[in-house]
Design a protein around this motif. Sequence first.
Motif, short mmCIF file in Angstrom:
data_model
loop_
_atom_site.label_atom_id
_atom_site.label_comp_id
_atom_site.label_asym_id
_atom_site.label_seq_id
_atom_site.Cartn_x
_atom_site.Cartn_y
_atom_site.Cartn_z
N ALA A 39 37.00 61.45 15.33
CA ALA A 39 36.42 61.22 16.66
C ALA A 39 35.95 62.53 17.26
CB ALA A 39 37.46 60.57 17.56
N GLY A 40 34.77 62.48 17.86
CA GLY A 40 34.16 63.67 18.41
C GLY A 40 33.23 64.38 17.46
N GLY A 41 33.26 63.99 16.21
CA GLY A 41 32.42 64.63 15.21
C GLY A 41 31.01 64.08 15.18
N THR A 48 32.94 55.50 9.18
CA THR A 48 34.30 55.30 9.67
C THR A 48 34.69 56.48 10.54
OG1 THR A 48 34.89 54.04 7.69
CG2 THR A 48 36.69 54.89 9.04
N VAL A 49 35.06 56.20 11.77
CA VAL A 49 35.45 57.24 12.72
C VAL A 49 36.94 57.09 12.99
CG1 VAL A 49 35.02 58.30 14.95
CG2 VAL A 49 33.16 57.14 13.74
N SER A 50 37.69 58.10 12.62
CA SER A 50 39.14 58.05 12.82
C SER A 50 39.52 58.67 14.16
CB SER A 50 39.84 58.80 11.68
OG SER A 50 39.47 60.16 11.68
N SER A 51 40.58 58.14 14.74
CA SER A 51 41.02 58.65 16.06
C SER A 51 42.02 59.77 15.92
CB SER A 51 41.64 57.50 16.85
OG SER A 51 42.71 56.93 16.12
N ILE A 106 17.47 58.93 17.49
CA ILE A 106 16.68 58.44 16.36
C ILE A 106 15.38 59.24 16.29
CG2 ILE A 106 15.55 56.63 17.73
CD1 ILE A 106 15.67 54.84 15.21
N SER A 107 14.94 59.50 15.07
CA SER A 107 13.68 60.21 14.87
C SER A 107 13.08 59.72 13.55
CB SER A 107 13.89 61.72 14.85
OG SER A 107 14.75 62.10 13.80
N ARG A 108 11.83 60.07 13.33
CA ARG A 108 11.17 59.68 12.09
C ARG A 108 10.25 60.77 11.62
NH1 ARG A 108 7.89 54.34 13.46
NH2 ARG A 108 6.81 54.75 11.47
N ASP A 109 10.07 60.82 10.30
CA ASP A 109 9.13 61.75 9.68
C ASP A 109 8.14 60.87 8.91
OD1 ASP A 109 7.73 63.49 8.01
OD2 ASP A 109 9.46 64.82 7.76
N ASN A 110 6.99 60.68 9.48
CA ASN A 110 6.02 59.76 8.88
C ASN A 110 5.50 60.27 7.53
OD1 ASN A 110 6.18 57.89 11.02
ND2 ASN A 110 4.72 59.09 12.22
N ALA A 111 5.44 61.57 7.36
CA ALA A 111 4.98 62.13 6.09
C ALA A 111 5.95 61.82 4.96
CB ALA A 111 4.79 63.63 6.23
N LYS A 112 7.22 61.65 5.32
CA LYS A 112 8.25 61.36 4.32
C LYS A 112 8.68 59.89 4.33
CE LYS A 112 10.21 66.03 4.36
NZ LYS A 112 11.43 66.85 4.57
N ASN A 113 8.06 59.08 5.17
CA ASN A 113 8.44 57.67 5.30
C ASN A 113 9.95 57.51 5.54
OD1 ASN A 113 5.79 56.77 4.90
ND2 ASN A 113 6.07 56.66 2.67
N THR A 114 10.47 58.35 6.41
CA THR A 114 11.91 58.43 6.61
C THR A 114 12.26 58.32 8.10
OG1 THR A 114 12.19 59.77 4.63
CG2 THR A 114 13.97 59.84 6.25
N VAL A 115 13.35 57.61 8.35
CA VAL A 115 13.90 57.53 9.70
C VAL A 115 15.30 58.14 9.67
CG1 VAL A 115 14.78 55.18 9.36
CG2 VAL A 115 14.33 56.02 11.68
N TYR A 116 15.66 58.80 10.76
CA TYR A 116 16.95 59.48 10.85
C TYR A 116 17.73 58.95 12.05
CZ TYR A 116 14.38 62.82 7.96
OH TYR A 116 13.62 63.40 6.98
N LEU A 117 19.04 59.09 11.98
CA LEU A 117 19.89 58.81 13.13
C LEU A 117 20.93 59.92 13.22
CD1 LEU A 117 20.44 56.73 15.39
CD2 LEU A 117 22.24 55.78 13.91
N GLN A 118 20.76 60.76 14.22
CA GLN A 118 21.74 61.81 14.50
C GLN A 118 22.80 61.22 15.43
OE1 GLN A 118 21.99 65.05 13.31
NE2 GLN A 118 23.96 65.03 14.38
N MET A 119 24.04 61.26 14.99
CA MET A 119 25.13 60.67 15.75
C MET A 119 26.12 61.76 16.14
SD MET A 119 25.76 57.22 13.48
CE MET A 119 26.15 58.15 12.01
N ASN A 120 26.26 61.98 17.43
CA ASN A 120 27.17 62.99 17.96
C ASN A 120 28.26 62.32 18.78
OD1 ASN A 120 25.48 65.03 16.88
ND2 ASN A 120 24.19 64.96 18.71
N SER A 121 29.31 63.06 19.04
CA SER A 121 30.42 62.56 19.86
C SER A 121 30.87 61.18 19.39
CB SER A 121 30.01 62.51 21.33
OG SER A 121 29.62 63.80 21.79
N LEU A 122 31.07 61.05 18.12
CA LEU A 122 31.41 59.75 17.55
C LEU A 122 32.76 59.25 18.04
CD1 LEU A 122 29.97 60.34 14.01
CD2 LEU A 122 29.43 58.38 15.44
N LYS A 123 32.84 57.94 18.20
CA LYS A 123 34.05 57.29 18.69
C LYS A 123 34.54 56.29 17.64
CE LYS A 123 32.18 57.37 23.41
NZ LYS A 123 31.81 56.54 24.59
#
Length: 118
Positions: free
Chosen positions: A13-15, A115-118, A68-85
């Motif tokens: 958690a928090g990572g 999986t986010v551990s407490s 969320i972000s995307r790189d159209n040149a790479k046909n890729t979508v990203y999800l940056q997840m912070n402060s995980l619970k």
Amino acid sequence: VQLQASGGGLVQAGGSLRLSCAASGSIFSINGMGWYRQAPGAQRELVATISVGDSTNYADSVKGRFAISRDNAKNTVYLQMNSLKPEDTAVYYCNALISSLSTIYDSWGQGTQITVSS
């Protein structure tokens, strides 16, 4: 046409974690892209979406923590997840509306476990 997700795992958690999802195959264009998640015993729910013009939409539960972000040149979508619970624990699926020359595919990735551990 297929989507391949990567980047899942176990975190405290928090990572933070970053998911990636790359589209491959006979792609002419990719329209909306997004991430969904499904926790055990729950229905699949929207996490975030991003349009061709980079307009974004987030579930209230992740606003301010996920990006969320995307790189159209790479046909890729990203999800940056912070402060995980711990309640972010779920299988995460990427989704994209992909056009080939003759067909539009509502494509889903195979799912990646977070999986986010407490």
